[in-house]
Enzyme design. Structure first.
Site, PDB file in Angstrom:
ATOM      1  N   ARG A 150     -18.640   7.835   2.570  1.00 13.23           N
ATOM      2  CA  ARG A 150     -19.396   7.180   1.509  1.00 13.23           C
ATOM      3  C   ARG A 150     -20.645   7.099   3.006  1.00 13.23           C
ATOM      4  O   ARG A 150     -21.084   7.529   3.937  1.00 13.23           O
ATOM      5  CB  ARG A 150     -19.574   5.486   1.974  1.00 13.23           C
ATOM      6  CG  ARG A 150     -17.850   5.576   1.213  1.00 13.23           C
ATOM      7  CD  ARG A 150     -17.174   4.543   0.211  1.00 13.23           C
ATOM      8  NE  ARG A 150     -18.284   3.887  -1.120  1.00 13.23           N
ATOM      9  CZ  ARG A 150     -17.884   2.574  -1.455  1.00 13.23           C
ATOM     10  NH1 ARG A 150     -17.188   2.303  -1.622  1.00 13.23           N
ATOM     11  NH2 ARG A 150     -18.193   2.956  -2.871  1.00 13.23           N
ATOM     12  N   ASP A 153       1.085  -1.130   0.165  1.00 10.25           N
ATOM     13  CA  ASP A 153       0.042  -0.016  -0.018  1.00 10.25           C
ATOM     14  C   ASP A 153       0.777   1.130  -0.248  1.00 10.25           C
ATOM     15  O   ASP A 153       2.012   1.171   0.736  1.00 10.25           O
ATOM     16  CB  ASP A 153      -1.013   0.157   1.387  1.00 10.25           C
ATOM     17  CG  ASP A 153      -2.888   0.428   1.115  1.00 10.25           C
ATOM     18  OD1 ASP A 153      -1.692   2.506   1.042  1.00 10.25           O
ATOM     19  OD2 ASP A 153      -3.187  -0.020   1.270  1.00 10.25           O
ATOM     20  N   ASN A 154       0.525   2.481  -0.298  1.00  7.46           N
ATOM     21  CA  ASN A 154       1.054   3.971  -0.632  1.00  7.46           C
ATOM     22  C   ASN A 154       0.286   4.838   0.326  1.00  7.46           C
ATOM     23  O   ASN A 154       0.122   5.328   0.574  1.00  7.46           O
ATOM     24  CB  ASN A 154       1.521   4.036  -1.586  1.00  7.46           C
ATOM     25  CG  ASN A 154       0.482   5.008  -2.710  1.00  7.46           C
ATOM     26  OD1 ASN A 154      -1.274   4.092  -1.908  1.00  7.46           O
ATOM     27  ND2 ASN A 154       0.519   5.607  -3.184  1.00  7.46           N
ATOM     28  N   ASP A 176       3.774   1.849  -4.862  1.00  5.17           N
ATOM     29  CA  ASP A 176       2.801   2.538  -5.403  1.00  5.17           C
ATOM     30  C   ASP A 176       3.165   1.400  -6.033  1.00  5.17           C
ATOM     31  O   ASP A 176       2.959   1.226  -7.202  1.00  5.17           O
ATOM     32  CB  ASP A 176       2.751   3.644  -5.998  1.00  5.17           C
ATOM     33  CG  ASP A 176       1.993   4.583  -6.311  1.00  5.17           C
ATOM     34  OD1 ASP A 176       0.792   3.804  -6.855  1.00  5.17           O
ATOM     35  OD2 ASP A 176       2.207   6.053  -6.996  1.00  5.17           O
ATOM     36  N   VAL A 177       1.589   0.853  -6.566  1.00  5.49           N
ATOM     37  CA  VAL A 177       0.974   0.006  -7.012  1.00  5.49           C
ATOM     38  C   VAL A 177       1.130   0.632  -9.141  1.00  5.49           C
ATOM     39  O   VAL A 177       1.278  -0.110  -9.957  1.00  5.49           O
ATOM     40  CB  VAL A 177      -0.430  -0.297  -7.218  1.00  5.49           C
ATOM     41  CG1 VAL A 177      -0.743  -1.476  -5.852  1.00  5.49           C
ATOM     42  CG2 VAL A 177      -1.892   0.113  -7.613  1.00  5.49           C
ATOM     43  N   TYR A 224     -12.891   6.450 -12.337  1.00  6.14           N
ATOM     44  CA  TYR A 224     -13.652   4.866 -11.638  1.00  6.14           C
ATOM     45  C   TYR A 224     -13.843   3.791 -12.563  1.00  6.14           C
ATOM     46  O   TYR A 224     -13.695   2.759 -12.444  1.00  6.14           O
ATOM     47  CB  TYR A 224     -14.402   4.794 -10.465  1.00  6.14           C
ATOM     48  CG  TYR A 224     -14.121   4.159  -9.516  1.00  6.14           C
ATOM     49  CD1 TYR A 224     -13.078   3.679  -8.328  1.00  6.14           C
ATOM     50  CD2 TYR A 224     -15.643   3.512  -8.964  1.00  6.14           C
ATOM     51  CE1 TYR A 224     -13.261   1.803  -7.669  1.00  6.14           C
ATOM     52  CE2 TYR A 224     -15.799   2.068  -8.520  1.00  6.14           C
ATOM     53  CZ  TYR A 224     -14.365   1.372  -7.846  1.00  6.14           C
ATOM     54  OH  TYR A 224     -14.084   0.766  -6.449  1.00  6.14           O
ATOM     55  N   THR A 234     -20.329  -2.564   0.315  1.00  3.35           N
ATOM     56  CA  THR A 234     -20.238  -3.512   1.240  1.00  3.35           C
ATOM     57  C   THR A 234     -19.100  -2.187   2.462  1.00  3.35           C
ATOM     58  O   THR A 234     -19.258  -1.480   2.002  1.00  3.35           O
ATOM     59  CB  THR A 234     -19.264  -3.700   0.678  1.00  3.35           C
ATOM     60  OG1 THR A 234     -19.328  -4.865   0.378  1.00  3.35           O
ATOM     61  CG2 THR A 234     -17.784  -5.304   2.291  1.00  3.35           C
ATOM     62  N   LEU A 257      -6.575  -5.271  -4.489  1.00  3.34           N
ATOM     63  CA  LEU A 257      -7.594  -4.151  -3.842  1.00  3.34           C
ATOM     64  C   LEU A 257      -6.956  -3.057  -4.252  1.00  3.34           C
ATOM     65  O   LEU A 257      -7.982  -2.002  -3.747  1.00  3.34           O
ATOM     66  CB  LEU A 257      -7.974  -5.032  -2.662  1.00  3.34           C
ATOM     67  CG  LEU A 257      -8.280  -6.082  -2.347  1.00  3.34           C
ATOM     68  CD1 LEU A 257      -8.597  -7.278  -1.060  1.00  3.34           C
ATOM     69  CD2 LEU A 257      -9.270  -6.614  -3.610  1.00  3.34           C
TER      70      LEU A 257
HETATM   71  N1  UDP Z   1     -25.185   9.328  -0.377  1.00  3.56           N
HETATM   72  C1  UDP Z   1     -25.688   9.507   0.871  1.00  3.56           C
HETATM   73  N2  UDP Z   1     -25.585  10.403   1.867  1.00  3.56           N
HETATM   74  C2  UDP Z   1     -24.062  10.833   1.893  1.00  3.56           C
HETATM   75  C3  UDP Z   1     -23.612   9.614   0.866  1.00  3.56           C
HETATM   76  C4  UDP Z   1     -24.434   9.336  -0.310  1.00  3.56           C
HETATM   77  O1  UDP Z   1     -27.399  10.161   0.316  1.00  3.56           O
HETATM   78  O2  UDP Z   1     -23.710  11.691   3.179  1.00  3.56           O
HETATM   79  C5  UDP Z   1     -25.852   8.452  -1.169  1.00  3.56           C
HETATM   80  C6  UDP Z   1     -25.111   8.389  -2.489  1.00  3.56           C
HETATM   81  O3  UDP Z   1     -25.597   9.571  -3.169  1.00  3.56           O
HETATM   82  C7  UDP Z   1     -25.650   7.551  -3.286  1.00  3.56           C
HETATM   83  C8  UDP Z   1     -25.502   6.252  -1.930  1.00  3.56           C
HETATM   84  O4  UDP Z   1     -26.147   7.294  -0.667  1.00  3.56           O
HETATM   85  O5  UDP Z   1     -27.374   7.474  -4.112  1.00  3.56           O
HETATM   86  C9  UDP Z   1     -24.648   5.697  -1.721  1.00  3.56           C
HETATM   87  O6  UDP Z   1     -23.132   6.353  -1.743  1.00  3.56           O
HETATM   88  P1  UDP Z   1     -21.868   5.761  -1.776  1.00  3.56           P
HETATM   89  O7  UDP Z   1     -20.906   6.863  -2.053  1.00  3.56           O
HETATM   90  O8  UDP Z   1     -21.999   5.452   0.228  1.00  3.56           O
HETATM   91  O9  UDP Z   1     -21.606   4.535  -2.734  1.00  3.56           O
HETATM   92  P2  UDP Z   1     -22.182   4.135  -4.263  1.00  3.56           P
HETATM   93  O10 UDP Z   1     -23.012   3.364  -3.931  1.00  3.56           O
HETATM   94  O11 UDP Z   1     -22.383   5.968  -4.640  1.00  3.56           O
HETATM   95  O12 UDP Z   1     -20.514   3.860  -4.956  1.00  3.56           O
END
Ligand code: UDP
Length: 310
Positions: A184, A31-32, A56-57, A143, A173, A71
């Site tokens: 997230r 990992d980096n 760095d991969v 991505y 996940t 991963l």
């Molecule tokens: N989302 C949200 N509030 C947050 C962060 C994300 O409502 O604080 C929503 C985002 O718009 C998406 C879903 O939750 O529709 C899942 O987002 P995440 O970034 O966890 O993962 P994604 O599946 O989009 O890669």
């Protein structure tokens, strides 16, 4: 067996490394710290069968092993969009370097692909034969398209008989070892609830995701690597689907809060729905299916983030 885990400081890398060590294997983490956490490596370094290479991969490496688990890649939209060109390099060059290292040592490779390769899906739930609906020039493309190109590399190396590369399409996940500032939805809602802040819902909160607890995913990884024949791409995730408003309610019910919801604009190209069809995984992986449902997984994750605050 000797496993090389790229992205070992990250959420999935750290969980996989722990599982492999607990199963008696030797693990080399690479990992980096681009998006991983040093604390994950500090914990792993206490294990006698774990060693670490800071690298760095995107640059080639030469590490003897029996399996390569590739991963390494930021996976949270705010993280992977911060430096989109580097994200593309990690996805494509990182996978090429992982494949070349695997080829050198005749190692089997596990590639962390993603449900994002389906884009904003027009087929629901998503089955492996669905080819996807991805915007090649949108903010998620670094991505999505990077991971699609990585799948192409793995498929070609496999077709050419150079590496046996196994593609796992990972759906949302969550669990311990995630970064709290990951950005997230699960970590945001948990930390907002624990800190008594408003929960940030993007859009109207009607978009759906299907959340898999990390232990279930890692069990799927282990079973995919153990198969004698390459099964082609396999979806791994939990098929129980929730709206973001339902998720907000669940998190608050477990934490015991009733905080306000702050509605924010929906990000560009945010998929409206996502749910894996896991029939292939069940069939190929000896009845694999998620065992930990959202209530239990969120309870465990909330306990983990609470313990970090002490
Ligand atoms: N989302 C949200 N509030 C947050 C962060 C994300 O409502 O604080 C929503 C985002 O718009 C998406 C879903 O939750 O529709 C899942 O987002 P995440 O970034 O966890 O993962 P994604 O599946 O989009 O890669």
């Amino acid at each position: 067996m000797k496993y090389l885990v790229t992205g070992a400081a990250g959420f999935l890398g750290a969980n996989l490394a722990w599982r492999l060590l607990n199963d008696g294997h030797e693990v080399i983490g690479l990992d980096n710290y681009h998006s991983g956490s040093k604390s994950n490596i500090v914990g792993l370094m206490k294990h006698p069968k774990f060693s670490f290479v800071e690298h760095d991969v995107v640059k080639p490496y030469d590490i003897a092993c029996d399996y390569v688990c590739n991963l390494a890649c930021p996976a949270s939209p705010p993280h992977y969009q911060r430096d989109p060109i580097y994200t593309m390099k990690i996805s494509v060059l990182g996978t090429l370097n992982a494949l070349e290292n695997a080829e050198r040592y005749k190692a089997r490779l596990l590639q962390a692909s993603t449900s994002e390769i389906y884009g904003d899906p027009l087929v629901h739930p998503q089955v492996e034969t669905y080819l996807g609906n991805v915007n090649s020039i949108g903010p998620r493309a670094c991505y999505d398209e990077g991971k699609r190109a990585a799948e192409t590399l793995c498929a070609d190396f496999t077709r050419l008989g150079r590496v046996d590369a196994r593609l796992v399409r990972i759906f949302n996940t969550y669990g311990p070892h995630m970064r709290g500032d990951d950005g997230r939805v699960v970590t945001n809602f948990i930390l907002q609830s624990l800190e008594g802040r408003a929960l940030t819902v993007y859009g109207a909160g009607q978009q759906t995701r299907s959340f898999c607890y990390v232990d279930d995913l890692i069990e799927g990884f282990i079973r995919i690597m153990a198969l004698t024949a390459n099964p082609g791409p396999i979806n791994l995730g939990n098929p129980n689907e929730f709206t973001m408003l339902e998720l907000a309610d669940k998190v608050q019910a477990i934490v015991g809060t009733k905080l306000p919801i702050e509605f924010n604009p929906i990000p560009v190209d945010d998929p409206r729905q996502r749910r894996p069809d896991i029939s292939k995984a069940k069939h190929m992986l000896n009845g694999w299916e998620p065992k930990v449902q959202l209530q239990e997984g969120l309870t465990k994750s909330i306990a983990y983030f609470r313990s970090l605050k002490k």
